[in-house]
Enzyme design. Sequence first.
Site, short mmCIF file in Angstrom:
data_model
loop_
_atom_site.label_atom_id
_atom_site.label_comp_id
_atom_site.label_asym_id
_atom_site.label_seq_id
_atom_site.Cartn_x
_atom_site.Cartn_y
_atom_site.Cartn_z
N SER A 162 54.61 -17.01 5.65
CA SER A 162 53.76 -17.59 6.70
C SER A 162 52.95 -18.77 6.21
CB SER A 162 52.89 -16.53 7.38
OG SER A 162 52.40 -15.63 6.46
N GLY A 204 60.92 -12.73 -3.35
CA GLY A 204 59.47 -12.60 -3.32
C GLY A 204 59.01 -11.74 -4.47
N SER A 205 57.87 -11.10 -4.29
CA SER A 205 57.27 -10.36 -5.39
C SER A 205 58.00 -9.04 -5.65
CB SER A 205 55.80 -10.07 -5.07
OG SER A 205 55.72 -9.35 -3.86
N GLU A 232 52.96 -11.96 -14.61
CA GLU A 232 53.32 -13.28 -14.09
C GLU A 232 52.04 -14.02 -13.70
OE1 GLU A 232 55.57 -12.86 -10.43
OE2 GLU A 232 56.85 -14.56 -10.92
N CYS A 290 59.50 -18.67 -10.06
CA CYS A 290 59.87 -17.36 -10.63
C CYS A 290 60.51 -17.52 -12.00
CB CYS A 290 60.81 -16.65 -9.68
SG CYS A 290 62.20 -17.69 -9.24
N GLU A 350 72.54 -15.26 -6.40
CA GLU A 350 72.62 -16.31 -5.39
C GLU A 350 73.17 -17.56 -6.05
OE1 GLU A 350 68.54 -16.32 -3.78
OE2 GLU A 350 69.36 -15.18 -2.10
N GLU A 384 65.63 -11.02 -5.20
CA GLU A 384 65.26 -12.02 -6.20
C GLU A 384 63.75 -11.90 -6.36
OE1 GLU A 384 67.22 -13.89 -7.90
OE2 GLU A 384 69.10 -13.87 -6.80
N LEU A 385 63.33 -11.24 -7.43
CA LEU A 385 61.91 -10.86 -7.54
C LEU A 385 61.19 -11.65 -8.62
CD1 LEU A 385 62.54 -7.03 -7.06
CD2 LEU A 385 62.13 -8.77 -5.33
N TRP A 419 57.07 -18.70 -0.33
CA TRP A 419 56.49 -20.02 -0.05
C TRP A 419 56.74 -21.02 -1.18
CZ3 TRP A 419 53.49 -20.76 -4.19
CH2 TRP A 419 52.96 -19.62 -4.80
N ASN A 420 57.16 -20.58 -2.36
CA ASN A 420 57.15 -21.53 -3.49
C ASN A 420 58.29 -22.55 -3.43
OD1 ASN A 420 59.00 -19.57 -4.19
ND2 ASN A 420 58.40 -19.50 -6.35
P1 NAP Z 1 55.63 -12.07 -1.41
O1 NAP Z 1 54.20 -11.92 -1.15
O2 NAP Z 1 56.41 -10.91 -1.86
O3 NAP Z 1 56.24 -12.70 -0.07
C1 NAP Z 1 57.60 -13.04 0.05
C2 NAP Z 1 58.02 -12.86 1.49
O4 NAP Z 1 57.87 -11.50 1.85
C3 NAP Z 1 57.18 -13.64 2.49
O5 NAP Z 1 58.00 -14.08 3.55
C4 NAP Z 1 56.19 -12.61 2.97
O6 NAP Z 1 55.66 -12.87 4.25
C5 NAP Z 1 57.09 -11.40 3.02
N1 NAP Z 1 56.37 -10.13 3.04
C6 NAP Z 1 55.06 -9.88 2.79
N2 NAP Z 1 54.79 -8.57 2.97
C7 NAP Z 1 55.97 -7.99 3.33
C8 NAP Z 1 56.33 -6.66 3.65
N3 NAP Z 1 55.46 -5.65 3.62
N4 NAP Z 1 57.61 -6.42 3.97
C9 NAP Z 1 58.52 -7.41 3.99
N5 NAP Z 1 58.23 -8.69 3.71
C10 NAP Z 1 56.96 -8.98 3.36
O7 NAP Z 1 55.92 -13.19 -2.51
P2 NAP Z 1 55.33 -14.65 -2.56
O8 NAP Z 1 53.94 -14.56 -3.06
O9 NAP Z 1 55.58 -15.38 -1.29
O10 NAP Z 1 56.29 -15.32 -3.63
C11 NAP Z 1 56.01 -15.30 -4.97
C12 NAP Z 1 56.85 -14.25 -5.67
O11 NAP Z 1 58.23 -14.52 -5.41
C13 NAP Z 1 56.70 -14.30 -7.16
O12 NAP Z 1 56.66 -13.01 -7.70
C14 NAP Z 1 57.98 -15.02 -7.60
O13 NAP Z 1 58.36 -14.75 -8.93
C15 NAP Z 1 58.96 -14.52 -6.62
N6 NAP Z 1 60.10 -15.43 -6.50
C16 NAP Z 1 61.29 -15.02 -7.01
C17 NAP Z 1 62.38 -15.87 -6.96
C18 NAP Z 1 63.70 -15.44 -7.52
O14 NAP Z 1 64.70 -16.11 -7.23
N7 NAP Z 1 63.77 -14.37 -8.29
C19 NAP Z 1 62.27 -17.13 -6.37
C20 NAP Z 1 61.04 -17.52 -5.86
C21 NAP Z 1 59.97 -16.64 -5.93
P3 NAP Z 1 54.18 -13.51 4.43
O15 NAP Z 1 54.24 -14.82 3.76
O16 NAP Z 1 54.05 -13.61 5.89
O17 NAP Z 1 53.23 -12.56 3.77
#
Ligand code: NAP
Length: 489
Positions: A181, A232-233, A389, A288, A466, A254-255, A154-155
């Site tokens: 979502s 994501g995370s 983080e 991130c 990427e 990309e975590l 979402w960020n």
């Molecule tokens: P997240 O909770 O891991 O969610 C990311 C995506 O994964 C969302 O679409 C989420 O859907 C989905 N998801 C949730 N549970 C899942 C599951 N069990 N299986 C598969 N997909 C699932 O992360 P976030 O809180 O949205 O984003 C923040 C994190 O992203 C931070 O740790 C940040 O550092 C990292 N990030 C990394 C980068 C990079 O380039 N390295 C860039 C941006 C962000 P829902 O929203 O529906 O739960």
Amino acid sequence: MATTINLDEHLLIGGSWIDATGGARFDVTDPATGNKVGSMPNGTEADVQAAIDAAAAALPGWRATPAIQRARILRKAADLMRERADEIATAMTSEQGKALAEAKGEVEYAASFFEWFAGEAERIYGEIAPPMNTNNRVLVLRQPVGVVAAITPWNFPAAMMTRKLGPAMAAGCTSVVKPASATPLTAALVLRCIEDAGAPAGVVNLVTSRDAGMVAKTIFSDARVRKISFTGSTEIGKDLIRASADQVKRLSLELGGHAPYIIFDDADLDEAVEGLIASKYRNAGQTCVCANRAFVQRGVYDAFRDKLKAKVEVMKVGHGLAEGTVIGPLIDSRAVDKADEHVQDAIAKGATLVTGGQRLTEGEFAKGAFYAPTILDGVTREMDIFYEETFGPVAGLTVFDTEDEVIELANDSIYGLASYFHTKDYARLMRVAERLEYGIVGANAGIISAANAPFGGVKQSGYGREGGSVGIDEYLDVKYVLMGAVGTV
Ligand code: NAP
């Protein structure tokens, strides 16, 4: 103040904008007010399956489409995003919270991936290896991996998606996208640009759902999906690595990150303050690549802290659509809790609060997820913020004496995404850049993201890149053809 949107969007499957099977929807809310700003279909397993079916059906036609034609569609999609920048940015601020100027910046940044990869589409070259046996020739082909699933956070709801769809489309892959979502409306508006640019039905498909686990399970158990790109995370990323084992699926991850931001004695302090502010407080600290630990050399520590304080304490916090807002809300109340836990833990263990350090709960902030921009002085390894983080507008300062000491401090992390430092010493610049165990180094620069650069991490920040010229490789398989009985020249 501009008004938030009120948008009810749809799934995109096989070129049709449709409701979820069974018709269920979920609300999308404004993190600054808690008000509803729209809704999305709550997709089911049947919808995910239908999206994969559509992507698989579109694959033969898309991979056979001349690269120049795929590139034209990507360029047109970028143009449409720019034309619709106000609409997309307003939707983004409404559902995500970031200041409108930042949202507009993100739309431009997101569009740049389509443009960059339009160029790369036209240069997917193979090679002919020199013969080892004069009777044989080795041809190396680079071919699209097939159906791709993109799971985005979402960020950066637009850019994290175009950073995947741009190279996927350029390579000749078809995709199923599952956005976070919290921010599905931006995703739908960006996909409308792709569709209106002339992408054939099924080349990109959008599925939204509150049940991300179900979406992932369906994707990972379908043999037609050959690659998953996830941002994501780290926690969810690890689950996906496990899930990928069954069918040996290709993954890009990309975590999370935990960037060190180093200021040496010889730095231009004003430039360093601006750099740290850009890195730390952009998107209210929810990036991130944002600085989570600032290491300042002893000789400039007090001066740096005072300059930073002067800038941070006048930052305007408010609704992202309000004139002059610099810091919007965090994504939700859990994010506020986490930022506050890090601050309270640090203070309990000896850090000093320079500014901020509290939730904002009165007046215009009463219903939103707001946290004051914060600086902590005297952060040490004993504190949670040193290793975890924060994902909020909290900067922690730590003093250091020598280059060796700060390199050791900076590399003391399970993460390895972005890092930054400021120095005017040319030799040190090269030395430190080489010694930092991170995928990205900003040397005298607080903003490091760009479509033409390979973005990605090491250690638990994931793998794959990427952007840049290598970004398209994630969506290509390498095949070699041994041509025997060619004869000698
Ligand atoms: P997240 O909770 O891991 O969610 C990311 C995506 O994964 C969302 O679409 C989420 O859907 C989905 N998801 C949730 N549970 C899942 C599951 N069990 N299986 C598969 N997909 C699932 O992360 P976030 O809180 O949205 O984003 C923040 C994190 O992203 C931070 O740790 C940040 O550092 C990292 N990030 C990394 C980068 C990079 O380039 N390295 C860039 C941006 C962000 P829902 O929203 O529906 O739960």
